[in-house]
Scaffold this motif. Structure first.
Motif, PDB file in Angstrom:
ATOM      1  N   PHE A  10      41.107 -15.287  -9.532  1.00  0.00           N
ATOM      2  CA  PHE A  10      40.349 -16.333  -8.524  1.00  0.00           C
ATOM      3  C   PHE A  10      41.345 -17.074  -8.817  1.00  0.00           C
ATOM      4  O   PHE A  10      41.654 -18.139  -9.977  1.00  0.00           O
ATOM      5  CB  PHE A  10      38.807 -16.734  -9.703  1.00  0.00           C
ATOM      6  N   VAL A  11      41.717 -17.714  -7.891  1.00  0.00           N
ATOM      7  CA  VAL A  11      42.546 -18.922  -7.457  1.00  0.00           C
ATOM      8  C   VAL A  11      41.651 -20.246  -7.380  1.00  0.00           C
ATOM      9  O   VAL A  11      40.989 -20.457  -6.815  1.00  0.00           O
ATOM     10  CB  VAL A  11      43.072 -18.899  -6.307  1.00  0.00           C
ATOM     11  N   GLU A  12      42.071 -21.386  -8.173  1.00  0.00           N
ATOM     12  CA  GLU A  12      41.223 -23.011  -9.306  1.00  0.00           C
ATOM     13  C   GLU A  12      42.448 -23.661  -9.377  1.00  0.00           C
ATOM     14  O   GLU A  12      43.268 -23.375  -9.717  1.00  0.00           O
ATOM     15  CB  GLU A  12      40.565 -21.932  -9.869  1.00  0.00           C
ATOM     16  N   ASP A  13      41.285 -25.236  -8.921  1.00  0.00           N
ATOM     17  CA  ASP A  13      42.949 -26.216  -8.997  1.00  0.00           C
ATOM     18  C   ASP A  13      42.597 -27.158 -10.347  1.00  0.00           C
ATOM     19  O   ASP A  13      43.073 -27.198 -10.999  1.00  0.00           O
ATOM     20  CB  ASP A  13      42.696 -26.563  -7.692  1.00  0.00           C
ATOM     21  N   HIS A  14      40.973 -26.617 -10.702  1.00  0.00           N
ATOM     22  CA  HIS A  14      40.753 -26.758 -11.559  1.00  0.00           C
ATOM     23  C   HIS A  14      41.386 -26.508 -13.240  1.00  0.00           C
ATOM     24  O   HIS A  14      40.178 -25.123 -13.800  1.00  0.00           O
ATOM     25  CB  HIS A  14      39.129 -27.255 -11.637  1.00  0.00           C
ATOM     26  N   LEU A  15      41.651 -26.928 -13.678  1.00  0.00           N
ATOM     27  CA  LEU A  15      42.327 -26.165 -15.445  1.00  0.00           C
ATOM     28  C   LEU A  15      41.383 -25.695 -15.805  1.00  0.00           C
ATOM     29  O   LEU A  15      41.308 -24.620 -16.630  1.00  0.00           O
ATOM     30  CB  LEU A  15      43.184 -27.617 -15.425  1.00  0.00           C
ATOM     31  N   GLY A  16      40.368 -26.638 -15.990  1.00  0.00           N
ATOM     32  CA  GLY A  16      39.071 -26.260 -17.432  1.00  0.00           C
ATOM     33  C   GLY A  16      38.691 -25.019 -16.541  1.00  0.00           C
ATOM     34  O   GLY A  16      37.880 -24.351 -18.131  1.00  0.00           O
ATOM     35  N   THR A  17      38.379 -24.592 -15.624  1.00  0.00           N
ATOM     36  CA  THR A  17      37.544 -23.510 -15.037  1.00  0.00           C
ATOM     37  C   THR A  17      38.260 -22.650 -15.632  1.00  0.00           C
ATOM     38  O   THR A  17      37.566 -21.525 -15.286  1.00  0.00           O
ATOM     39  CB  THR A  17      37.011 -23.643 -13.779  1.00  0.00           C
ATOM     40  N   CYS A  18      40.020 -22.702 -14.809  1.00  0.00           N
ATOM     41  CA  CYS A  18      40.470 -21.552 -15.285  1.00  0.00           C
ATOM     42  C   CYS A  18      40.306 -21.112 -16.597  1.00  0.00           C
ATOM     43  O   CYS A  18      40.088 -20.460 -16.825  1.00  0.00           O
ATOM     44  CB  CYS A  18      42.315 -21.695 -14.805  1.00  0.00           C
ATOM     45  N   ILE A  19      40.640 -22.101 -17.270  1.00  0.00           N
ATOM     46  CA  ILE A  19      40.847 -21.824 -18.742  1.00  0.00           C
ATOM     47  C   ILE A  19      39.492 -21.188 -19.159  1.00  0.00           C
ATOM     48  O   ILE A  19      39.109 -19.763 -19.866  1.00  0.00           O
ATOM     49  CB  ILE A  19      41.031 -22.767 -19.814  1.00  0.00           C
ATOM     50  N   ASP A  20      38.333 -21.529 -19.211  1.00  0.00           N
ATOM     51  CA  ASP A  20      36.854 -20.680 -18.994  1.00  0.00           C
ATOM     52  C   ASP A  20      36.801 -19.433 -18.469  1.00  0.00           C
ATOM     53  O   ASP A  20      36.334 -18.062 -19.350  1.00  0.00           O
ATOM     54  CB  ASP A  20      35.765 -21.864 -18.488  1.00  0.00           C
ATOM     55  N   LEU A  21      37.460 -19.445 -17.642  1.00  0.00           N
ATOM     56  CA  LEU A  21      37.439 -17.753 -16.932  1.00  0.00           C
ATOM     57  C   LEU A  21      38.299 -16.617 -17.001  1.00  0.00           C
ATOM     58  O   LEU A  21      38.135 -15.736 -18.153  1.00  0.00           O
ATOM     59  CB  LEU A  21      37.422 -17.919 -15.667  1.00  0.00           C
ATOM     60  N   HIS A  22      39.685 -17.778 -18.077  1.00  0.00           N
ATOM     61  CA  HIS A  22      40.825 -16.574 -18.717  1.00  0.00           C
ATOM     62  C   HIS A  22      39.844 -15.745 -19.906  1.00  0.00           C
ATOM     63  O   HIS A  22      40.023 -14.902 -20.445  1.00  0.00           O
ATOM     64  CB  HIS A  22      41.568 -17.685 -18.720  1.00  0.00           C
ATOM     65  N   ALA A  23      39.467 -16.870 -20.748  1.00  0.00           N
ATOM     66  CA  ALA A  23      38.344 -16.215 -21.954  1.00  0.00           C
ATOM     67  C   ALA A  23      36.792 -15.609 -21.714  1.00  0.00           C
ATOM     68  O   ALA A  23      36.524 -15.152 -22.180  1.00  0.00           O
ATOM     69  CB  ALA A  23      37.573 -17.842 -22.331  1.00  0.00           C
ATOM     70  N   MET A  24      36.562 -15.988 -20.368  1.00  0.00           N
ATOM     71  CA  MET A  24      35.751 -14.727 -20.076  1.00  0.00           C
ATOM     72  C   MET A  24      36.131 -12.941 -19.472  1.00  0.00           C
ATOM     73  O   MET A  24      35.781 -12.172 -18.977  1.00  0.00           O
ATOM     74  CB  MET A  24      34.798 -14.911 -19.161  1.00  0.00           C
ATOM     75  N   GLY A  25      37.944 -13.541 -19.323  1.00  0.00           N
ATOM     76  CA  GLY A  25      37.863 -11.990 -18.846  1.00  0.00           C
ATOM     77  C   GLY A  25      38.380 -12.209 -17.322  1.00  0.00           C
ATOM     78  O   GLY A  25      39.357 -10.713 -16.820  1.00  0.00           O
ATOM     79  N   ILE A  26      38.910 -13.286 -16.381  1.00  0.00           N
ATOM     80  CA  ILE A  26      38.851 -13.011 -15.117  1.00  0.00           C
ATOM     81  C   ILE A  26      40.138 -13.290 -14.887  1.00  0.00           C
ATOM     82  O   ILE A  26      40.054 -14.842 -16.050  1.00  0.00           O
ATOM     83  CB  ILE A  26      37.407 -13.973 -14.109  1.00  0.00           C
ATOM     84  N   ASN A  27      41.032 -13.034 -13.979  1.00  0.00           N
ATOM     85  CA  ASN A  27      42.400 -13.709 -15.001  1.00  0.00           C
ATOM     86  C   ASN A  27      41.904 -14.995 -13.378  1.00  0.00           C
ATOM     87  O   ASN A  27      42.456 -14.288 -12.328  1.00  0.00           O
ATOM     88  CB  ASN A  27      42.623 -12.460 -13.989  1.00  0.00           C
ATOM     89  N   ALA A  28      42.766 -15.801 -13.695  1.00  0.00           N
ATOM     90  CA  ALA A  28      42.765 -17.433 -13.492  1.00  0.00           C
ATOM     91  C   ALA A  28      43.434 -17.090 -13.028  1.00  0.00           C
ATOM     92  O   ALA A  28      44.474 -17.846 -13.755  1.00  0.00           O
ATOM     93  CB  ALA A  28      41.626 -18.828 -13.826  1.00  0.00           C
ATOM     94  N   ILE A  29      43.740 -17.993 -11.770  1.00  0.00           N
ATOM     95  CA  ILE A  29      45.464 -18.211 -10.968  1.00  0.00           C
ATOM     96  C   ILE A  29      45.337 -19.352 -10.913  1.00  0.00           C
ATOM     97  O   ILE A  29      44.709 -20.233  -9.684  1.00  0.00           O
ATOM     98  CB  ILE A  29      45.627 -16.919  -9.711  1.00  0.00           C
TER      99      ILE A  29
END
Ligand SMILES: [Mg+2]
Length: 204
Positions: A156-175
């Motif tokens: 998932f490509v996202e510009d909101h850093l907090g969301t990226c970090i949350d997704l990363h913690a869920m095992g979704i590869n945030a970019i």
């Protein structure tokens, strides 16, 4: 450990992402929403001299000296009327999304409270069939992870850093799509342009 995961993701990303397994945030990734915001602030509110580089926080009231009521009015307008607010694509986004649409459904997950106006804008400007494009408007950032899981999205490509970090913690590869308001953290892979992003995606 985090660095190890980052390196691992970088190598997966370098090996290529299938067009079927990636989804996109809209504002600040697909669309240059902040430029529309700054243009309206300048032309219609006389707020001159504001620059994108000055927007060092996702929350505009924390980094710009603009009354909150003005921020709210402009944001509301961009949400309700993407055509009238002169929304534009980030350079290369339109072309890359059109290429992806030839091989896969385009998936967008936005924290906008309302999906209809931006879906219409995307359909019109990408000139793709309605059945090739899905927009899910969650109304808040926290709901994105669950939706992406349901959709079977791995990247998932996202510009909101907090969301990226949350997704990363869920095992979704945030970019992280690099913007002045999301720097200073390297938890997730970061891309600086649609050209860079396009080079990671397999079109098959
Ligand atoms: Mg965004």
């Amino acid at each position: 450990m985090r660095e190890g995961k980052q390196v691992q993701l970088r190598s997966v990303v370098n090996a290529g992402i299938s067009a079927q397994e990636i989804a996109f945030d809209i504002d600040g990734v697909v669309t240059d929403t902040m430029s529309s915001f700054l243009r309206i602030a300048s032309e219609e509110y006389g707020l001159l001299g504001l620059k994108k580089e000055n927007i060092t926080s996702y929350w505009l009231d924390k980094c710009l000296d603009i009354p909150q009521t003005v921020v709210d009015e402009i944001v509301h307008r961009i949400l309700e009327d993407p055509f009238g607010s002169g929304l534009t694509f980030h350079s290369g986004a339109r072309e890359t999304l059109q290429e992806i649409s030839a091989v896969s459904t385009l998936r967008f997950v936005t924290a906008r409270p309302l999906g209809g106006p931006i879906e219409e804008w995307l359909l019109t400007n990408l000139a793709v069939d309605a059945d090739k494009l899905v927009v899910v408007a969650t109304g808040n950032h926290a709901a994105k992870g669950g939706i992406l899981r349901e959709m079977g999205v791995r990247y998932f490509v996202e510009d909101h850093l907090g969301t990226c970090i949350d997704l990363h913690a869920m095992g979704i590869n945030a970019i992280v799509f690099d913007q002045p308001w999301n720097r200073g953290d390297d938890t997730c892979v970061r891309v600086r342009s649609w050209g860079e992003l396009a080079s990671m995606i397999h079109l098959e």
